[in-house]
Design an enzyme around this catalytic site. Structure first.
Site, PDB file in Angstrom:
ATOM      1  N   ASP A  10      52.247  39.770  27.037  1.00 36.92           N
ATOM      2  CA  ASP A  10      53.030  39.661  28.277  1.00 36.92           C
ATOM      3  C   ASP A  10      54.446  39.172  27.953  1.00 36.92           C
ATOM      4  O   ASP A  10      55.436  39.662  28.502  1.00 36.92           O
ATOM      5  CB  ASP A  10      52.326  38.702  29.241  1.00 36.92           C
ATOM      6  N   HIS A  40      46.468  35.322  32.107  1.00 34.54           N
ATOM      7  CA  HIS A  40      46.813  36.668  31.624  1.00 34.54           C
ATOM      8  C   HIS A  40      46.276  37.684  32.633  1.00 34.54           C
ATOM      9  O   HIS A  40      45.286  38.355  32.416  1.00 34.54           O
ATOM     10  CB  HIS A  40      46.183  36.894  30.243  1.00 34.54           C
TER      11      HIS A  40
END
Ligand SMILES: NC(=O)c1ccc[n+]([C@@H]2O[C@H](COP(=O)([O-])OP(=O)(O)OC[C@H]3O[C@@H](n4cnc5c(N)ncnc54)[C@H](O)[C@@H]3O)[C@@H](O)[C@H]2O)c1
Ligand SMILES: *[C@@H]1O[C@H](CO)[C@@H](O)[C@H](O)[C@H]1NC(C)=O
Ligand SMILES: *[C@@H]1O[C@H](CO)[C@@H](O)[C@H](O)[C@H]1NC(C)=O
Length: 333
Positions: free
Chosen positions: A159, A187
């Protein structure tokens, strides 16, 4: 030559492992003069596939790769480990309820946590990738009481890299000119990619991302949504989840644990929360900005958090609290 270190990859017959194992065996993670023994764990039906992966690793003819040990046995896979990269987990199957999926993953990470506790070195560094990564990591840490919780982390570097790359391409600079983005929280699509402390190096002069991008609406809107939804976009296009980019992020994460982070730079990873740092509830694996030195991470302190950020950090924390409570109820059951 140094003594070989023992590195475990689980889910070793899967697609992330297929992109990852070469880099580890080639010295891109633990160093060009560090020999490795690769322990490869998967489930029994995947052992024939794993044999093919072992053949290919041999065929790479890599000088640092001392030995490859494929297995479906935890007592073999977790023995004397220096590093463990836990990629394998229970995937969501059609018609499977969220609760049952979580329960299946709690069973896997409880068992693997107990195996770490029993067989691995006490200094082992554990990186959890298999989803739900944050909660799986917490369950593994809780199931390995003799290993410090600080030695467990989960992957949010993918990410983080996605966020860097989005900002870089918007500014027309190479990806390595963008530093100090932050991924906060889970996440998942509630993660908060935060650029309030991000800087961009434009031809040698380092400036805040907001000043270089000059488009607050984009930074507070579609930039965030793009990073949050990127995993889903890749699945939609590829019909498979991110693997090459996930493997690259795993390498970045583990290399930083092993070698440290550069001066003045911080990266994102899911780590154990305690002491109400940044107002995040204790006893979660939550993604924070960290620096790493001597294989020890430290959360970057005293960053200013505005109301916009606060609300998003709290929302992703709430999701993790709920998931932790459900998961720990299965743990004690
Ligand atoms: N945190 C992140 O940024 C991130 C990014 C991408 C993917 N992921 C997750 O990583 C995981 C792996 O992705 P993939 O694309 O390689 O999947 P994959 O299905 O190709 O491979 C997973 C492998 O794990 C194995 N496995 C399942 N249970 C196991 C167990 N108990 N012990 C050992 N091995 C086991 C499977 O047999 C399979 O070979 C998934 O959970 C995925 O959601 C996380
Ligand atoms: C947290 O993120 C994971 C992905 O790692 C996801 O599977 C999980 O559903 C999210 N948690 C909640 C409670 O939504
Ligand atoms: C892991 O634990 C050891 C103590 O065994 C500690 O010295 C080290 O800093 C920890 N590593 C990380 C990444 O925090």
């Amino acid at each position: 030559m140094a003594e070989p270190i023992r590195v475990l990859v689980t889910g070793a017959a899967g697609q992330i492992a297929y992109s990852l194992l070469y880099s580890i065996a080639n010295g891109d993670v633990f160093g060009k003069d560090q020999p490795v023994v690769l322990m490869l764990l998967d489930i029994p039906p995947m052992l024939p596939v794993l044999d093919g992966v072992v053949m290919e690793l041999q065929d790479c003819a890599l000088p640092l790769l001392k030995e490859v040990i494929p297995t479906d046995q935890e007592e073999v896979a977790f023995k004397d480990l220096d590093a463990a990269i836990l990629v394998g987990s229970m995937p969501r199957k059609d018609g499977m309820e969220r609760k049952d999926l979580l329960k299946a993953n709690v069973a896997i990470f409880k068992s693997q946590g107990a195996a770490l506790d029993k067989y691995a070195k006490k200094t082992v560094k554990v990186l959890v990738v298999g989803n739900p990564a944050n909660t799986n990591c917490l369950i593994a840490a809780k199931s390995a009481p003799s290993i410090p919780k600080e030695n467990f982390s989960c992957l949010t570097r993918l990410d983080h890299n996605r966020a860097c790359s989005q900002v870089a391409s918007r500014c027309g600079v190479p990806a390595d000119k963008v530093k100090n983005v932050i991924i906060w929280g889970n996440h998942s699509s509630t993660q908060y990619p935060d650029v309030h402390h991000c800087v961009v190096n434009v031809q040698g002069s380092v400036k805040p991302a907001f000043d270089v991008v000059k488009d607050d609406d984009w930074l507070k809107g579609s930039f965030i949504a793009t990073v949050q939804q990127r995993g889903a976009a890749v699945i939609k296009a590829r019909k498979l989840s991110s693997a090459m980019s996930a493997a690259k992020a795993i390498c970045d994460h583990m290399r930083n644990i092993w070698m440290g982070t550069a001066e003045g730079e911080f990266i994102s990873m899911g780590v154990y929360s305690s002491g109400n740092t940044y107002g995040v509830p204790d006893d979660l694996i939550y993604s924070f900005p960290v620096t790493i030195k001597d294989k020890t991470w430290k959360i970057v302190d005293a960053l200013t958090i505005n109301d916009f950020s606060r609300a998003r950090m709290d929302a992703t924390a709430a999701e993790l609290v709920e998931e932790r409570d459900a998961a720990t109820s299965f743990l004690s059951a």
